[in-house]
Design a protein around this motif. Structure first.
Motif, PDB file in Angstrom:
ATOM      1  N   ARG A   9       0.824  -1.293  -0.120  1.00 58.14           N
ATOM      2  CA  ARG A   9      -0.055  -0.112  -0.069  1.00 58.14           C
ATOM      3  C   ARG A   9       1.042   1.347   0.075  1.00 58.14           C
ATOM      4  O   ARG A   9       2.277   1.120   0.127  1.00 58.14           O
ATOM      5  CB  ARG A   9      -0.871   0.022   1.235  1.00 58.14           C
ATOM      6  CG  ARG A   9      -1.691  -1.055   1.377  1.00 58.14           C
ATOM      7  CD  ARG A   9      -2.991  -1.030   0.105  1.00 58.14           C
ATOM      8  NE  ARG A   9      -3.732  -2.374   0.289  1.00 58.14           N
ATOM      9  CZ  ARG A   9      -3.438  -3.293  -0.650  1.00 58.14           C
ATOM     10  NH1 ARG A   9      -2.535  -3.512  -1.394  1.00 58.14           N
ATOM     11  NH2 ARG A   9      -4.422  -4.369  -0.472  1.00 58.14           N
ATOM     12  N   SER A  10       0.321   2.344  -0.202  1.00 59.41           N
ATOM     13  CA  SER A  10       0.957   3.776  -0.083  1.00 59.41           C
ATOM     14  C   SER A  10       2.060   3.748   1.058  1.00 59.41           C
ATOM     15  O   SER A  10       3.157   4.211   0.839  1.00 59.41           O
ATOM     16  CB  SER A  10       0.114   4.890  -0.326  1.00 59.41           C
ATOM     17  OG  SER A  10      -0.677   5.041   0.555  1.00 59.41           O
ATOM     18  N   ARG A  13       5.147   1.672   0.691  1.00 57.34           N
ATOM     19  CA  ARG A  13       6.092   2.380  -0.017  1.00 57.34           C
ATOM     20  C   ARG A  13       6.850   3.205   0.178  1.00 57.34           C
ATOM     21  O   ARG A  13       8.034   3.454   0.292  1.00 57.34           O
ATOM     22  CB  ARG A  13       5.398   2.766  -1.698  1.00 57.34           C
ATOM     23  CG  ARG A  13       4.722   1.793  -2.355  1.00 57.34           C
ATOM     24  CD  ARG A  13       3.790   2.426  -3.368  1.00 57.34           C
ATOM     25  NE  ARG A  13       2.902   1.153  -3.778  1.00 57.34           N
ATOM     26  CZ  ARG A  13       3.049   0.817  -5.077  1.00 57.34           C
ATOM     27  NH1 ARG A  13       3.684   1.195  -5.876  1.00 57.34           N
ATOM     28  NH2 ARG A  13       2.159  -0.137  -5.639  1.00 57.34           N
ATOM     29  N   ARG A  14       6.043   4.183   1.075  1.00 61.94           N
ATOM     30  CA  ARG A  14       6.745   5.406   1.653  1.00 61.94           C
ATOM     31  C   ARG A  14       7.766   5.110   2.853  1.00 61.94           C
ATOM     32  O   ARG A  14       8.701   5.629   2.853  1.00 61.94           O
ATOM     33  CB  ARG A  14       5.568   6.363   2.567  1.00 61.94           C
ATOM     34  CG  ARG A  14       6.104   7.365   3.312  1.00 61.94           C
ATOM     35  CD  ARG A  14       5.036   8.094   4.179  1.00 61.94           C
ATOM     36  NE  ARG A  14       5.720   8.654   4.998  1.00 61.94           N
ATOM     37  CZ  ARG A  14       5.060   9.181   6.133  1.00 61.94           C
ATOM     38  NH1 ARG A  14       3.733   9.156   6.222  1.00 61.94           N
ATOM     39  NH2 ARG A  14       5.719   9.898   7.094  1.00 61.94           N
TER      40      ARG A  14
END
Ligand code: NAI
Length: 335
Positions: A9-10, A13-14
């Protein structure tokens, strides 16, 4: 080194990109992100990768592990503590390196446990909606004072201890149950066998791992031993609880409240936006009809601090794999 990150999910990644940038490996680590969960059908996406990075609902059963090994994948990096979704026997037979993140802010899960208890007890979720709708009636919002109540903690490991500290601080009597009692629990409460804990507690909260032995530890018999009207909280793993038995206990009013952050069949639901879809899981949908049930979608761990720790520790585990150095987080047959 190329790593296929599944169920990404975002936020994954972050924080993984941040950790990768802060601690580059040699040769550099390339993280390839896939939204889909890993299973036997999606394993082929790891083509060209030497490691996979997975989360709680990725399914690393025998077919998936054989497919990965066939592609030349050598490592499974879990972004979580539990590893019940990995067929460890097969993974070890195939010579795969399996590593987890055993601890990442136990307080995050303990604080979420408290949030569930407080929300359900004082009905703040319903009060929020009422007030926004201009309804200031108190009917139906009656809670109970937690000070002086008895809280039973099943599993007094890292998260159980953090939970015990919170409820002890609130003036509750804390009971614990664990085959390996921790001396750190001694100033917080008393150890008791599970049957006694169930019979005496106003709130029972589960913090033990899911194993063959603990599966459905809260079944019809356990529910019947609980105090009538007590609250059951599960932020550990869904299959610790027999959901069908829980629904019966809610219908008979034996169970007063249920708060869960995990659900036995969550793999088909959680971590996805299904708001526009028809949900086929009738057991889950029945749970949703009770006013005294609160469900969150496996977000106990979900704090900035925990995500940072998960990402950093995952890349440290990867480094051990690359450099063939002893990894303290490696999961082996004795884990
Ligand atoms: P831990 O390993 O520190 O503690 C688990 C404790 O449970 C150990 O002391 C162990 O002896 C005890 N135990 C094992 N079998 C038991 C049984 N049958 N009855 C009573 N106690 C038993 O693990 P930690 O970090 O406290 O995590 C606990 C669980 O929380 C994990 O297994 C995982 O399933 C869950 N978890 C949930 C998260 C969420 O986001 N909701 C995030 C992280 C973990």
């Amino acid at each position: 080194m190329k790593v296929a990150v599944f169920s990404a999910r975002s936020y994954d990644r972050r924080f993984l990109d941040e950790a990768n940038g802060a601690s580059p490996t040699s040769p550099p680590t390339e993280l390839v992100y896939f939204d889909v969960a890993l299973d036997a059908d999606t394993a082929a996406l790891a083509h060209g990768c030497q490691a996979v990075c997975v989360f709680v609902n990725d399914r690393l059963d025998a077919p998936a592990l054989h497919a990965l090994a066939g592609l030349g994948v050598g490592a499974v990096l879990l972004r979580c503590a539990g590893f019940n979704n990995v067929d460890l026997t097969v993974a070890l037979d195939l010579g795969l390196f399996v590593a987890r993140v055993p601890s990442y802010s136990p307080e995050a899960v303990a604080e979420h446990t408290l949030a569930l208890v407080m929300t359900l007890n004082r009905q703040t979720h319903r009060a929020y909606n009422r007030v926004r709708d201009g309804n200031f009636m108190l009917e139906g919002l009656l809670g109970s004072t937690l000070h002086g109540k008895t809280v039973g903690i099943v599993g007094t490991g890292k998260i159980g201890l953090a939970t015990a500290r919170i409820f002890h601080g609130m003036g509750c009597t804390v009971l614990g149950c664990d085959p390996y009692p921790s001396p750190l629990f001694e100033p917080l409460g008393h150890m008791a066998p599970l049957e006694e804990l169930l019979a005496r507690s106003d709130i029972v909260t589960l913090h033990c791992p899911l194993t063959e032995a603990s599966k459905h530890m809260i079944d019809a018999a356990a529910l019947s031993r609980m105090k009538a009207g007590a609250m059951l909280v599960n932020t550990s793993r869904g299959a610790l609880v027999d959901t069908t038995a829980v629904i019966k206990a809610l219908k008979s009013r034996q169970l007063g409240h249920l708060a869960i952050d995990v659900y036995e069949q969550e793999g088909a639901l959680f971590f996805q936006d299904r708001s526009g879809e028809i949900i086929d899981d009738d057991v889950f949908q029945r749970l949703m009809t009770f006013p005294n049930v609160l469900v969150t979608g496996h977000q106990g761990f979900f704090t900035v601090e925990a995500l940072r720790e998960i990402s950093t520790a995952t890349l440290v585990n990867l480094r051990h794999f690359i450099e063939s150095t002893p990894c303290p987080n490696r999961v082996n047959a004795a884990s």
